[in-house]
Design a protein around this motif. Structure first.
Motif, PDB file in Angstrom:
ATOM      1  N   ASP A  73       0.804  -1.218   0.000  1.00  0.00           N
ATOM      2  CA  ASP A  73       0.000   0.000   0.000  1.00  0.00           C
ATOM      3  C   ASP A  73       0.839   1.271   0.000  1.00  0.00           C
ATOM      4  O   ASP A  73       0.424   2.290  -0.544  1.00  0.00           O
ATOM      5  N   GLY A  74       1.998   1.256   0.622  1.00  0.00           N
ATOM      6  CA  GLY A  74       2.769   2.477   0.791  1.00  0.00           C
ATOM      7  C   GLY A  74       3.693   2.833  -0.345  1.00  0.00           C
ATOM      8  O   GLY A  74       4.522   3.745  -0.198  1.00  0.00           O
ATOM      9  N   ILE A  75       3.587   2.154  -1.491  1.00  0.00           N
ATOM     10  CA  ILE A  75       4.473   2.442  -2.620  1.00  0.00           C
ATOM     11  C   ILE A  75       3.710   3.253  -3.666  1.00  0.00           C
ATOM     12  O   ILE A  75       2.710   2.780  -4.203  1.00  0.00           O
ATOM     13  N   PRO A  76       4.135   4.475  -3.966  1.00  0.00           N
ATOM     14  CA  PRO A  76       3.424   5.269  -4.969  1.00  0.00           C
ATOM     15  C   PRO A  76       3.508   4.615  -6.342  1.00  0.00           C
ATOM     16  O   PRO A  76       4.490   3.960  -6.687  1.00  0.00           O
ATOM     17  N   GLY A  77       2.450   4.785  -7.116  1.00  0.00           N
ATOM     18  CA  GLY A  77       2.404   4.225  -8.457  1.00  0.00           C
ATOM     19  C   GLY A  77       1.971   2.781  -8.522  1.00  0.00           C
ATOM     20  O   GLY A  77       1.736   2.260  -9.612  1.00  0.00           O
ATOM     21  N   VAL A  78       1.854   2.120  -7.370  1.00  0.00           N
ATOM     22  CA  VAL A  78       1.501   0.705  -7.326  1.00  0.00           C
ATOM     23  C   VAL A  78       0.068   0.547  -6.827  1.00  0.00           C
ATOM     24  O   VAL A  78      -0.297   1.108  -5.786  1.00  0.00           O
ATOM     25  N   LEU A  79      -0.730  -0.200  -7.566  1.00  0.00           N
ATOM     26  CA  LEU A  79      -2.098  -0.521  -7.158  1.00  0.00           C
ATOM     27  C   LEU A  79      -2.178  -2.029  -6.957  1.00  0.00           C
ATOM     28  O   LEU A  79      -2.034  -2.802  -7.901  1.00  0.00           O
ATOM     29  N   ALA A  80      -2.354  -2.452  -5.709  1.00  0.00           N
ATOM     30  CA  ALA A  80      -2.439  -3.875  -5.373  1.00  0.00           C
ATOM     31  C   ALA A  80      -3.736  -4.083  -4.600  1.00  0.00           C
ATOM     32  O   ALA A  80      -3.847  -3.675  -3.441  1.00  0.00           O
ATOM     33  N   ARG A  81      -4.715  -4.700  -5.242  1.00  0.00           N
ATOM     34  CA  ARG A  81      -6.046  -4.820  -4.664  1.00  0.00           C
ATOM     35  C   ARG A  81      -6.353  -6.266  -4.288  1.00  0.00           C
ATOM     36  O   ARG A  81      -6.262  -7.173  -5.123  1.00  0.00           O
ATOM     37  N   ASP A  82      -6.723  -6.451  -3.035  1.00  0.00           N
ATOM     38  CA  ASP A  82      -7.224  -7.738  -2.563  1.00  0.00           C
ATOM     39  C   ASP A  82      -8.668  -7.875  -3.038  1.00  0.00           C
ATOM     40  O   ASP A  82      -9.530  -7.071  -2.685  1.00  0.00           O
ATOM     41  N   ARG A  83      -8.950  -8.894  -3.830  1.00  0.00           N
ATOM     42  CA  ARG A  83     -10.251  -9.013  -4.465  1.00  0.00           C
ATOM     43  C   ARG A  83     -11.290  -9.712  -3.588  1.00  0.00           C
ATOM     44  O   ARG A  83     -12.420  -9.918  -4.016  1.00  0.00           O
ATOM     45  N   GLN A 552       8.859  10.823   7.568  1.00  0.00           N
ATOM     46  CA  GLN A 552       9.204  11.873   8.511  1.00  0.00           C
ATOM     47  C   GLN A 552       9.237  11.327   9.943  1.00  0.00           C
ATOM     48  O   GLN A 552       8.191  10.993  10.499  1.00  0.00           O
ATOM     49  N   PRO A 553      10.425  11.192  10.544  1.00  0.00           N
ATOM     50  CA  PRO A 553      10.460  10.903  11.984  1.00  0.00           C
ATOM     51  C   PRO A 553       9.946  12.124  12.738  1.00  0.00           C
ATOM     52  O   PRO A 553      10.436  13.236  12.549  1.00  0.00           O
ATOM     53  N   LEU A 554       8.956  11.914  13.593  1.00  0.00           N
ATOM     54  CA  LEU A 554       8.365  13.018  14.338  1.00  0.00           C
ATOM     55  C   LEU A 554       8.936  13.132  15.738  1.00  0.00           C
ATOM     56  O   LEU A 554       8.894  14.200  16.337  1.00  0.00           O
ATOM     57  N   ALA A 555       9.418  12.022  16.261  1.00  0.00           N
ATOM     58  CA  ALA A 555      10.010  11.998  17.601  1.00  0.00           C
ATOM     59  C   ALA A 555      10.831  10.724  17.688  1.00  0.00           C
ATOM     60  O   ALA A 555      10.974   9.975  16.704  1.00  0.00           O
ATOM     61  N   GLN A 556      11.347  10.430  18.865  1.00  0.00           N
ATOM     62  CA  GLN A 556      12.211   9.271  19.038  1.00  0.00           C
ATOM     63  C   GLN A 556      11.526   7.970  18.607  1.00  0.00           C
ATOM     64  O   GLN A 556      12.125   7.116  17.998  1.00  0.00           O
ATOM     65  N   ASP A 557      10.239   7.827  18.908  1.00  0.00           N
ATOM     66  CA  ASP A 557       9.525   6.579  18.632  1.00  0.00           C
ATOM     67  C   ASP A 557       8.317   6.786  17.725  1.00  0.00           C
ATOM     68  O   ASP A 557       7.452   5.920  17.653  1.00  0.00           O
ATOM     69  N   LEU A 558       8.241   7.913  17.050  1.00  0.00           N
ATOM     70  CA  LEU A 558       7.059   8.253  16.253  1.00  0.00           C
ATOM     71  C   LEU A 558       7.477   8.543  14.816  1.00  0.00           C
ATOM     72  O   LEU A 558       8.350   9.374  14.573  1.00  0.00           O
ATOM     73  N   ASP A 559       6.853   7.834  13.863  1.00  0.00           N
ATOM     74  CA  ASP A 559       7.211   7.981  12.451  1.00  0.00           C
ATOM     75  C   ASP A 559       5.957   8.165  11.615  1.00  0.00           C
ATOM     76  O   ASP A 559       4.906   7.566  11.883  1.00  0.00           O
ATOM     77  N   LEU A 560       6.099   8.950  10.551  1.00  0.00           N
ATOM     78  CA  LEU A 560       5.017   9.175   9.598  1.00  0.00           C
ATOM     79  C   LEU A 560       5.483   8.788   8.205  1.00  0.00           C
ATOM     80  O   LEU A 560       6.597   9.128   7.802  1.00  0.00           O
ATOM     81  N   GLN A 561       4.622   8.092   7.482  1.00  0.00           N
ATOM     82  CA  GLN A 561       4.888   7.731   6.085  1.00  0.00           C
ATOM     83  C   GLN A 561       3.690   8.147   5.246  1.00  0.00           C
ATOM     84  O   GLN A 561       2.537   7.872   5.610  1.00  0.00           O
ATOM     85  N   VAL A 562       3.936   8.804   4.120  1.00  0.00           N
ATOM     86  CA  VAL A 562       2.882   9.252   3.215  1.00  0.00           C
ATOM     87  C   VAL A 562       3.282   8.887   1.789  1.00  0.00           C
ATOM     88  O   VAL A 562       4.441   9.063   1.396  1.00  0.00           O
ATOM     89  N   ALA A 563       2.333   8.381   1.023  1.00  0.00           N
ATOM     90  CA  ALA A 563       2.539   8.120  -0.405  1.00  0.00           C
ATOM     91  C   ALA A 563       1.314   8.619  -1.164  1.00  0.00           C
ATOM     92  O   ALA A 563       0.180   8.462  -0.700  1.00  0.00           O
ATOM     93  N   TRP A 564       1.561   9.231  -2.315  1.00  0.00           N
ATOM     94  CA  TRP A 564       0.464   9.775  -3.120  1.00  0.00           C
ATOM     95  C   TRP A 564       0.795   9.595  -4.591  1.00  0.00           C
ATOM     96  O   TRP A 564       1.929   9.752  -5.025  1.00  0.00           O
ATOM     97  N   THR A 565      -0.243   9.251  -5.371  1.00  0.00           N
ATOM     98  CA  THR A 565      -0.095   9.058  -6.818  1.00  0.00           C
ATOM     99  C   THR A 565      -1.211   9.790  -7.532  1.00  0.00           C
ATOM    100  O   THR A 565      -2.396   9.657  -7.164  1.00  0.00           O
ATOM    101  N   TRP A 566      -0.853  10.554  -8.537  1.00  0.00           N
ATOM    102  CA  TRP A 566      -1.818  11.119  -9.475  1.00  0.00           C
ATOM    103  C   TRP A 566      -1.511  10.530 -10.843  1.00  0.00           C
ATOM    104  O   TRP A 566      -0.381  10.602 -11.322  1.00  0.00           O
ATOM    105  N   LEU A 567      -2.516   9.914 -11.459  1.00  0.00           N
ATOM    106  CA  LEU A 567      -2.290   9.190 -12.706  1.00  0.00           C
ATOM    107  C   LEU A 567      -3.428   9.485 -13.680  1.00  0.00           C
ATOM    108  O   LEU A 567      -4.603   9.223 -13.388  1.00  0.00           O
TER     109      LEU A 567
END
Length: 703
Positions: A73-83, A552-567
């Motif tokens: 899910d977190g890779i931009p440009g990739v669509l992987a759908r559980d059917r 983006q590490p937000l703190a010692q134990d807190l991390d944020l990951q964002v991915a976005w695709t426009w196609l």
């Protein structure tokens, strides 16, 4: 009238988050790896002019780990759908390539531990890849995927971990809604001269939808040992998935009335699929001073039996192949490559060259799916042919650091793909359908990378690619006559991308890429009637867009990951398509500028993870804009946004490590369409996604 499409607002949320936390800093680094997708040794993938992402499959993951879509899910440009249908494989597309596939994977190259899971004709599958034994998944997007040959809209590689001293053994059990159970065991380590990674998994579910019960047993093993200065590895894989029920797609009205239902004919014909696969691979690799080599050989057997919901009336035609498909495939191949690392004009140079040959021999049979008034059983023989598809390819690639800040990556691949079919079912009304066809292409690609600062790189790349029809697409002629569709041409594409990569030492990353792919002779459905699809070349299409990946590490134990695709995936040459059910001759115009089906305009993903000491907490949001389901764009699946939650706790005990974890998918209990069946001839385009689902797991690791 269709309702107005829902719009995805997650990119706006991502922008707000960016402005809020862009200045936050915390020490965190990701592990380094030589990304094999680019075939460049000893070069940081950050320095390559390509879009590469690596997903690490660590022991802290929650969920059943039953399908690769859980990790993509977190890779931009990739669509992987559980059917929600294990009779059909995960829907996988990269930058819009492969989105039209109604079964299996096409348009994308898949490899598991270096062994192709994509056959020479471009048809692939993911069902035998194991997340339990995997160490990482690498995804290559854009022009350089052409160096992998036919059907390379992108490349997905699954790599098993290599056993090392002190590695833990582990037992993992996960149980969830709908009587879903996943039990797995992994043995990993070193015994004498042999390192090993053996993963076995049992998975079963009653399914969220009616008539979607399934079971899978799998075994994956990677065994290695030193042979003098070299290394020898044995790769083993086994999959057994008997009688996975197929609920089929739903119409819009059916999906709105009861998304959990199965189509009535799914019960009537007991639609289902059984698959069994066994394969082995052998890899011998080594180095001699500045030279390196790698030899790979593999062979396997795959058997598939599928019962379809085709009524007896269409099967009355003497040209019809019946409603039960049987595929018995033997396949294998060889890959030999050589590499050299040295200097050119006093600057670092890395060269790789190789040759590979693959072949699949398939016995394809068709039977009626009825005997008298009894439906859903194997009846009279209606098809008996032996198909062979093979390729012989040569490739060369060079990376050169031609100045202090500039580097060049360039290569080319020549592919020759041969199809041959021998018909053994010949009657007065069904003449000999034997035939053969050969496709050839040379696909060059090149890219440059510029180091703005040690943490910031800019790159640009361009190349050509090609995609032959698969044997399934060659199976029937669009004019309804006997014989194979040997008039189909291979699709040819021109791909360009420009990108920026910024990776800070404290773990912050921001990657942005713009891309375009123009395709000639795009392959598309010509007709879909009587339970069979025919294909044709429709002309020019374009896929263009933007990708963003941000960590983006937000703190010692807190991390944020964002991915976005426009196609934006569009038709550039107008053509005719079938305007209604039962149409056998295209009769309705599709104008230039129309959207390609199966491709959402926007996708987004965000994950916020907090790991204080032995605890792990995470929240995910996945979102997609609306998806057109047919060429005429008369219907579409609305967009959606889903919230998923995770929690876990670990204990370190004298005898080993214990971890308990839980996951809730679709926590807000949204109704949505999880995947679509493009151009379904009965208008059953929609495969609803599940409501709120929960699972609880426990993992025991010991050394």
């Amino acid at each position: 009238m269709n309702p107005p499409p829902a719009r995805c607002r997650l990119p706006v949320l991502g922008t707000l988050l960016l402005s809020t936390v862009a200045g936050a800093q915390a020490p965190r680094s990701l592990p380094a790896v030589e990304v094999e997708a680019a075939r460049v040794q000893h070069v940081d993938p950050f320095a390559l002019p390509a879009s590469l992402d690596t997903v690490w499959i660590d022991d802290d993951r929650a969920g059943a780990q039953a399908q690769l879509s859980e990790a993509l899910d977190g890779i931009p440009g990739v669509l992987a759908r559980d059917r929600q249908n294990l009779a059909q494989d995960t829907q996988l597309s990269i930058r819009g390539f492969g989105a039209r596939s109604t079964f299996g994977v096409r348009g994308v190259r898949v490899l598991v531990d270096g062994v192709p899971a994509t056959m020479p004709d471009g048809q692939g599958q993911l069902s035998h890849a194991s997340l339990l034994g995997a160490e990482r998944i690498e995804v290559l997007r854009g022009p350089f995927s052409a160096l992998y040959g036919n059907s390379s809209g992108g490349v997905l590689q699954v790599h098993s971990a290599r056993g090392r001293e002190g590695d833990p053994w582990r037992l993992r059990v996960n149980a969830g809604t709908d009587n879903t159970l996943s039990v797995g065991a992994q043995l990993r380590g070193v015994q004498g001269p042999v390192d090993y990674n053996i993963a076995a998994n049992h998975f079963r579910t009653d399914g969220w939808r009616d008539h979607s019960q399934a079971r899978r047993e799998s075994l994956n093993a990677r065994l290695g040992m030193a042979v003098g200065e070299d290394r020898l590895e044995l790769l083993l894989n086994y999959l057994d998935a008997p009688d996975a029920q197929d609920p089929l797609g739903l119409t819009r009205a059916q999906a709105a009335a009861d998304p959990r239902q199965a189509t009535a004919v799914a019960h009537q014909y007991d639609t289902r699929k059984s698959a069994r696969q066994a394969q082995a691979g052998l890899v011998y690799s080594g180095t001699r001073d500045a030279h390196r080599f790698r030899l790979t050989g593999y062979a396997g057997q795959r058997e598939v039996t599928q019962f379809l919901a085709i009524p007896p009336a269409p099967q009355a035609s003497p040209l019809h192949a019946g409603g039960v498909i049987g595929l018995d495939s033997g396949y294998g191949g060889l890959d030999a490559r050589w590499g050299w690392t040295g200097e050119l004009a006093g600057r670092a140079l890395d060269v790789t060259a190789g040759i590979n040959a693959d072949q699949q021999r398939q016995h394809r049979t068709g039977h009626e799916n009825f005997i008298g008034d009894q439906l859903g059983v194997r009846g009279r023989l209606r098809r008996d042919q032996r198909d062979t598809v093979s390729n012989v390819d040569q490739f060369v690639q060079a990376w050169w650091q031609w100045s202090e800040r500039w580097s060049l990556l360039a290569g080319a691949r020549h592919s020759s793909v041969r199809f041959r079919s021998r018909d053994h079912y010949i009657t007065a009304g069904n003449p000999d359908d034997s035939g053969r066809r050969r496709y050839q292409a040379t696909t060059p690609v090149a890219g440059v990378s510029f180091e703005v600062t040690p943490q910031w790189r800019l790159h640009a790349a361009a190349g050509r690619g090609f995609e032959t029809p698969t044997f399934n697409e060659l199976g029937y002629r669009a004019d309804g006559q006997a014989g194979l569709a040997l008039d189909l041409s291979a699709a040819r594409s021109r791909n360009v991308e420009i990108g920026s990569k910024w990776h800070a030492q404290d773990g912050r990353q921001l990657d942005v890429t713009l891309f375009r792919a123009d395709t000639d002779d795009e392959l598309a459905v010509a007709s879909n009637t009587g339970g069979r699809s025919t294909y044709r070349n429709i002309g020019r299409t374009r896929r263009q867009g933007a990708e963003l990946s941000w960590r983006q590490p937000l703190a010692q134990d807190l991390d944020l990951q964002v991915a976005w695709t426009w196609l934006q995936a569009q038709v550039r040459s107008g053509y005719l398509a079938c305007g209604g059910s039962g149409c056998s001759v295209p009769d309705t115009p599709v104008d230039a500028g129309s959207r390609l089906p199966g491709v959402p305009r926007q996708q987004a993903f965000a994950r916020l993870q907090w790991q204080p000491r032995q605890w792990q907490w995470a929240a995910e949001v996945t979102a997609s804009s609306d998806t057109v389901v047919n060429d005429l764009a008369t219907e579409r699946a609305p967009g959606y946004a889903l919230l998923n939650l995770e929690a876990g706790r670990s204990w370190t005990l004298d005898a080993g490590d214990l971890r308990v974890f839980a996951r809730v998918d679709n926590a807000l209990d949204q109704r949505y369409i999880g995947s679509v069946i493009v151009n379904d001839g009965n208008g059953r385009y929609y495969e609803p996604g599940p409501d709120r689902r929960g699972s609880l797991g426990v993992q025991w690791s010991w050394r």
